[in-house]
Design a protein around this motif. Sequence first.
Motif, mmCIF file in Angstrom:
data_model
loop_
_atom_site.group_PDB
_atom_site.id
_atom_site.type_symbol
_atom_site.label_atom_id
_atom_site.label_comp_id
_atom_site.label_asym_id
_atom_site.label_seq_id
_atom_site.Cartn_x
_atom_site.Cartn_y
_atom_site.Cartn_z
ATOM 1 N N GLY A 176 0.820 -1.204 0.000
ATOM 2 C CA GLY A 176 0.000 0.000 0.000
ATOM 3 C C GLY A 176 0.856 1.257 0.000
ATOM 4 N N TRP A 177 0.217 2.397 0.251
ATOM 5 C CA TRP A 177 0.908 3.681 0.252
ATOM 6 C C TRP A 177 1.847 3.792 1.445
ATOM 7 C CZ3 TRP A 177 0.838 6.516 -3.976
ATOM 8 C CH2 TRP A 177 -0.259 6.406 -4.842
ATOM 9 N N HIS A 178 2.985 4.462 1.214
ATOM 10 C CA HIS A 178 3.977 4.728 2.265
ATOM 11 C C HIS A 178 4.454 3.435 2.930
ATOM 12 C CE1 HIS A 178 2.855 8.901 1.737
ATOM 13 N NE2 HIS A 178 1.601 8.621 2.054
ATOM 14 N N SER A 179 4.584 2.388 2.136
ATOM 15 C CA SER A 179 5.007 1.091 2.663
ATOM 16 C C SER A 179 6.242 0.582 1.933
ATOM 17 C CB SER A 179 3.876 0.063 2.539
ATOM 18 O OG SER A 179 2.802 0.380 3.402
ATOM 19 N N THR A 180 6.962 -0.289 2.601
ATOM 20 C CA THR A 180 8.122 -0.966 2.033
ATOM 21 C C THR A 180 7.941 -2.463 2.219
ATOM 22 O OG1 THR A 180 9.636 0.872 2.503
ATOM 23 C CG2 THR A 180 10.625 -1.304 2.211
ATOM 24 N N MET A 181 8.249 -3.221 1.185
ATOM 25 C CA MET A 181 8.156 -4.674 1.275
ATOM 26 C C MET A 181 9.503 -5.295 0.891
ATOM 27 S SD MET A 181 5.612 -7.412 -0.658
ATOM 28 C CE MET A 181 4.142 -6.879 0.241
ATOM 29 N N VAL A 182 9.976 -6.201 1.739
ATOM 30 C CA VAL A 182 11.200 -6.946 1.461
ATOM 31 C C VAL A 182 10.852 -8.432 1.436
ATOM 32 C CG1 VAL A 182 13.555 -7.468 2.179
ATOM 33 C CG2 VAL A 182 12.599 -5.194 2.611
ATOM 34 N N VAL A 183 11.144 -9.071 0.324
ATOM 35 C CA VAL A 183 10.880 -10.506 0.148
ATOM 36 C C VAL A 183 12.226 -11.228 0.162
ATOM 37 C CG1 VAL A 183 9.887 -12.262 -1.358
ATOM 38 C CG2 VAL A 183 8.832 -9.988 -1.218
ATOM 39 N N THR A 184 12.381 -12.183 1.064
ATOM 40 C CA THR A 184 13.648 -12.903 1.184
ATOM 41 C C THR A 184 13.454 -14.384 0.906
ATOM 42 O OG1 THR A 184 13.489 -13.480 3.547
ATOM 43 C CG2 THR A 184 14.284 -11.279 3.005
ATOM 44 N N GLY A 185 14.492 -15.013 0.368
ATOM 45 C CA GLY A 185 14.400 -16.447 0.120
ATOM 46 C C GLY A 185 15.611 -16.984 -0.617
ATOM 47 N N ASP A 186 15.747 -18.285 -0.601
ATOM 48 C CA ASP A 186 16.823 -18.987 -1.309
ATOM 49 C C ASP A 186 16.188 -19.945 -2.304
ATOM 50 O OD1 ASP A 186 18.985 -20.400 -2.204
ATOM 51 O OD2 ASP A 186 19.466 -21.350 -0.286
ATOM 52 N N PRO A 187 16.210 -19.612 -3.597
ATOM 53 C CA PRO A 187 15.570 -20.472 -4.602
ATOM 54 C C PRO A 187 16.114 -21.898 -4.620
ATOM 55 C CG PRO A 187 16.131 -18.325 -5.540
ATOM 56 C CD PRO A 187 16.779 -18.390 -4.195
ATOM 57 N N GLN A 188 17.321 -22.101 -4.104
ATOM 58 C CA GLN A 188 17.930 -23.431 -4.111
ATOM 59 C C GLN A 188 17.540 -24.273 -2.899
ATOM 60 O OE1 GLN A 188 19.589 -24.211 -6.886
ATOM 61 N NE2 GLN A 188 19.165 -22.110 -7.557
ATOM 62 N N GLN A 189 16.720 -23.732 -2.005
ATOM 63 C CA GLN A 189 16.433 -24.448 -0.757
ATOM 64 C C GLN A 189 14.930 -24.528 -0.500
ATOM 65 O OE1 GLN A 189 18.248 -22.759 2.800
ATOM 66 N NE2 GLN A 189 19.196 -24.708 3.283
ATOM 67 N N SER A 190 14.168 -24.788 -1.540
ATOM 68 C CA SER A 190 12.722 -24.871 -1.383
ATOM 69 C C SER A 190 12.306 -26.216 -0.804
ATOM 70 C CB SER A 190 12.032 -24.652 -2.734
ATOM 71 O OG SER A 190 10.628 -24.823 -2.612
ATOM 72 N N ASP A 191 11.296 -26.181 0.073
ATOM 73 C CA ASP A 191 10.741 -27.408 0.645
ATOM 74 C C ASP A 191 9.504 -27.879 -0.122
ATOM 75 O OD1 ASP A 191 12.580 -27.621 2.904
ATOM 76 O OD2 ASP A 191 11.599 -25.828 3.669
ATOM 77 N N LEU A 192 9.201 -27.202 -1.224
ATOM 78 C CA LEU A 192 8.083 -27.609 -2.064
ATOM 79 C C LEU A 192 8.562 -28.622 -3.099
ATOM 80 C CD1 LEU A 192 6.455 -24.102 -2.732
ATOM 81 C CD2 LEU A 192 5.883 -25.751 -0.933
ATOM 82 N N LEU A 193 7.624 -29.253 -3.776
ATOM 83 C CA LEU A 193 7.976 -30.176 -4.841
ATOM 84 C C LEU A 193 8.664 -29.416 -5.974
ATOM 85 C CD1 LEU A 193 4.702 -32.320 -4.990
ATOM 86 C CD2 LEU A 193 6.919 -33.011 -4.036
ATOM 87 N N PRO A 194 9.542 -30.077 -6.733
ATOM 88 C CA PRO A 194 10.261 -29.396 -7.821
ATOM 89 C C PRO A 194 9.304 -28.702 -8.793
ATOM 90 C CG PRO A 194 11.196 -31.566 -7.442
ATOM 91 C CD PRO A 194 9.961 -31.489 -6.584
#
Length: 235
Positions: A176-194
Amino acid sequence: MQPSNARPRRLPTHAGWSPYPSNDDRDQAYLKTLKPKSDGQAELMAAIDHHNMVLALGPAGTGKTYLAVAKAVEALEAGKIGRIVLSRPAVEAGESIGFLPGDMEDKLAPYLRPLYDALSDRLSMKRVKALMAEGLIEIAPIGYMRGRTLNNAFIVVDEAQNCTYVQLKMLLTRLGWHSTMVVTGDPQQSDLLPGISGLSDIAERLLPVPNIAVVKLAEQDIVRHPLVASMIGVL
């Protein structure tokens, strides 16, 4: 009883003595000043300062979550934003922990523990609990983010490699307005199915978009035990 005319005993002192070590190699855990420990971390901190949307991708131990949460706390304490929203997918790392007793907060506590750890390192737990009670810090699973518009907030989405493309698209559009979003993650370490994780695809699509920063950290940015960097390179 000591005579009234007795002079107080003064112990000898050493000029220039300090209880703190004089070198710069002391334990960094006691340093609360937020400083980058690598070029990649410096790039990430600068990106957070100058962009409202930042994607931080990198291996374990590069300080992605810690820096994002620390920057959120810094912004809240400075009055730049009104609240902190921390979100993380409730995904288990390869094994099911089964039924968890208690209410919703009790059930989600094991999944959100890393966020509490990062918060408590920057603030006392008493302060964290007070801010949460006031609604100034909110920790929520991904599933409870749909339909919201987050204004005047600092949002941190952690472990984003465990989100699907649809989930990440939903999360990114919460800004939204006046907000900051930081998304963090390691694409090589997913616990989901390939092939299920949407982090890499989202990052590639957003890379050319103006005013969005995609910061990619590497093995040389790892600030945990040196063996972590060695293992990441071969595993």
